[in-house]
Design an enzyme around this catalytic site. Structure first.
Site, short mmCIF file in Angstrom:
data_model
loop_
_atom_site.label_atom_id
_atom_site.label_comp_id
_atom_site.label_asym_id
_atom_site.label_seq_id
_atom_site.Cartn_x
_atom_site.Cartn_y
_atom_site.Cartn_z
N ARG A 1 5.88 2.07 4.33
CA ARG A 1 6.83 2.77 3.47
C ARG A 1 7.23 1.79 2.38
O ARG A 1 7.37 0.59 2.64
CB ARG A 1 8.08 3.20 4.25
CG ARG A 1 7.89 4.37 5.18
CD ARG A 1 7.69 5.69 4.40
NE ARG A 1 7.54 6.84 5.28
CZ ARG A 1 6.36 7.33 5.69
NH1 ARG A 1 5.24 6.74 5.31
NH2 ARG A 1 6.31 8.40 6.45
N GLU B 1 9.07 7.05 -4.48
CA GLU B 1 7.94 7.96 -4.75
C GLU B 1 8.43 9.32 -5.23
O GLU B 1 9.45 9.79 -4.73
CB GLU B 1 7.12 8.15 -3.47
CG GLU B 1 6.48 6.88 -3.01
CD GLU B 1 5.75 7.03 -1.68
OE1 GLU B 1 5.58 8.17 -1.20
OE2 GLU B 1 5.40 6.01 -1.11
N HIS C 1 0.12 7.36 -2.25
CA HIS C 1 0.45 7.71 -0.86
C HIS C 1 -0.59 8.66 -0.26
O HIS C 1 -0.28 9.79 0.12
CB HIS C 1 1.86 8.33 -0.78
CG HIS C 1 2.45 8.25 0.60
ND1 HIS C 1 3.79 8.13 0.84
CD2 HIS C 1 1.87 8.28 1.83
CE1 HIS C 1 4.01 8.08 2.15
NE2 HIS C 1 2.84 8.18 2.77
P1 NDP Z 1 4.07 2.85 15.87
O1 NDP Z 1 5.45 3.20 16.31
O2 NDP Z 1 2.93 3.07 16.80
O3 NDP Z 1 4.02 1.32 15.40
C1 NDP Z 1 5.04 0.73 14.66
C2 NDP Z 1 4.96 -0.77 14.84
O4 NDP Z 1 5.97 -1.37 14.02
C3 NDP Z 1 5.19 -1.23 16.27
O5 NDP Z 1 4.16 -2.09 16.63
C4 NDP Z 1 6.54 -1.97 16.22
O6 NDP Z 1 6.45 -3.09 17.06
C5 NDP Z 1 6.64 -2.39 14.76
N1 NDP Z 1 8.03 -2.46 14.31
C6 NDP Z 1 8.96 -1.49 14.36
N2 NDP Z 1 10.13 -1.93 13.86
C7 NDP Z 1 9.94 -3.21 13.51
C8 NDP Z 1 10.77 -4.21 12.95
N3 NDP Z 1 12.06 -3.98 12.67
N4 NDP Z 1 10.24 -5.44 12.70
C9 NDP Z 1 8.95 -5.69 13.00
N5 NDP Z 1 8.10 -4.78 13.53
C10 NDP Z 1 8.60 -3.56 13.78
O7 NDP Z 1 3.87 3.67 14.52
P2 NDP Z 1 2.49 4.13 13.81
O8 NDP Z 1 1.53 3.01 13.87
O9 NDP Z 1 2.09 5.46 14.31
O10 NDP Z 1 3.02 4.34 12.31
C11 NDP Z 1 3.65 3.29 11.60
C12 NDP Z 1 4.18 3.75 10.27
O11 NDP Z 1 3.12 3.91 9.35
C13 NDP Z 1 4.88 5.10 10.24
O12 NDP Z 1 6.20 5.05 10.75
C14 NDP Z 1 4.85 5.44 8.76
O13 NDP Z 1 6.00 4.94 8.11
C15 NDP Z 1 3.60 4.68 8.26
N6 NDP Z 1 2.55 5.63 7.86
C16 NDP Z 1 2.10 5.63 6.56
C17 NDP Z 1 1.12 6.52 6.17
C18 NDP Z 1 0.60 6.55 4.77
O14 NDP Z 1 0.14 7.59 4.33
N7 NDP Z 1 0.61 5.45 4.04
C19 NDP Z 1 0.56 7.52 7.10
C20 NDP Z 1 1.06 7.39 8.44
C21 NDP Z 1 2.03 6.49 8.78
P3 NDP Z 1 7.70 -3.62 17.92
O15 NDP Z 1 8.29 -2.41 18.59
O16 NDP Z 1 7.10 -4.61 18.85
O17 NDP Z 1 8.62 -4.24 16.92
#
Ligand code: NDP
Length: 317
Positions: free
Chosen positions: A225, A254, A272
């Protein structure tokens, strides 16, 4: 449904439910006021801000079904506090978004869009396109090794890259090296791929200090994001060559893209499109429909988000 969604979603829901297409109303605000008291479920995409002020207009609300895995536009804490289930579309888009991320990595490191602009501008006749950078011997740092992050890592391994990662905790079931701090990750990698959720917790996680740690040969790729990266700090880092380049699929405001980014040649910018193929958008749309059909049949939702886990029943109306 406040705003139009993919035809598969609109038609699937119109067939099976009493769907209100708010955007079709001559006066959407009046139409909303007319139906709000009866609405049990809302279907939204990223373009609808479903904050507490919006959600509390629906006293019988039981479900908010989001089109997309990222649900930072929905106030999930409000939903949790009010017994409303929020669903998203995890899993079905991992491979597509990971493909986009690797496409951005290649486009940025090998400067492919600039090379194509060179050809189309007729400049090849006057001379070869300058040599680019390389993936050979490089390390990829993944910020957010979740579902999509792991699909990115798998691809990076196939390209011969060393993969390391940072998240809030170390994961026991992966072999990639864990970096306990984001600055440490940025220092240790050449290509920093950002793929965390958006929202307050990750706002400006990638700031000037992280970009400085990434350094003058480092490349930033953001497919998460826009809010996760401090956009002003990024523009400054690119202008001053604090980092080498960036590939961005997402932006803070965006569809507005800062003109300062458009002016720079060492960035690759996408509108995006991470999950934007027919195949994957259909799979996401079907999951939205299926979550709502489950709700309608009083069955558990298929993919509730972490803040609103299934508690055995929907809130009493
Ligand atoms: P997941 O929940 O599977 O993975 C998110 C990861 O982020 C986890 O490994 C988590 O690890 C880490 N994380 C969360 N909060 C923090 C933090 N504060 N600091 C560091 N690491 C953090 O989500 P997805 O992989 O399914 O999706 C991730 C994101 O990708 C979505 O939320 C969306 O915003 C974005 N996205 C973008 C798209 C695009 O079109 N560009 C399309 C689809 C998704 P841990 O819990 O160990 O911290």
């Amino acid at each position: 449904m406040p705003k139009p969604m993919a035809p598969l979603v609109v038609e699937g829901l119109a067939r099976a439910t009493d769907l209100v297409k708010l955007w079709e109303a001559a006066d959407p605000e009046a139409a909303l006021a007319g139906v709000a008291g009866d609405v049990g479920a809302i279907a939204v995409g990223g373009h609808v801000r479903a904050d507490g002020a919006f959600l509390e207009r629906f006293p019988k609300l039981q479900l908010v079904a989001n089109f997309g895995v990222g649900y930072d536009a929905i106030d999930a804490a409000w939903a949790e506090a009010h017994g409303v289930v929020v669903t998203n579309t995890p899993g079905v888009l991992d491979e597509e978004v990971a493909d986009t991320a690797l496409g951005l990595v290649l486009a940025t490191v090998r400067q492919l869009p600039a090379a194509e602009r060179h050809l189309r501008a007729g400049k090849w006749i006057d001379g070869a396109f300058p040599l680019s950078h390389t993936l050979r011997g490089r390390t990829m740092g993944i910020l957010g090794l979740g579902r999509i992050g792991k699909a990115v890592a798998k691809r990076a391994e196939a390209f011969g890259l060393t993969v390391i990662y940072h998240g809030r905790r170390q994961q026991q079931d992966v072999s990639y090296r864990y970096c306990p701090t984001l600055v440490g990750l940025a220092e240790a990698c050449d290509i920093l791929v950002v793929i965390t959720p958006g929202g307050a917790e990750t706002r400006n996680l990638v700031d000037a200090e992280v970009l400085k740690a990434l350094g003058p040969t480092g490349i930033l790729i953001n497919v998460a994001r826009g809010s996760v990266v401090d956009e002003d700090a990024l523009v400054e880092a690119l202008r001053s060559k604090t980092i080498l380049g960036a590939g961005l699929d997402v932006f803070a405001e965006e569809p507005k893209v800062p003109p300062a980014l458009l002016d720079l040649d060492h960035v690759v910018l996408l509108p995006h499109v991470g999950s934007a193929s027919h195949h994957t958008r259909d799979a996401m749309g079907q999951l939205v429909v299926d979550n709502i059909l489950c709700w309608q049949a009083d069955r558990p939702p298929l993919t509730p988000v972490a803040e609103t886990p299934w508690q055995g029943r929907y809130k009493a109306m």
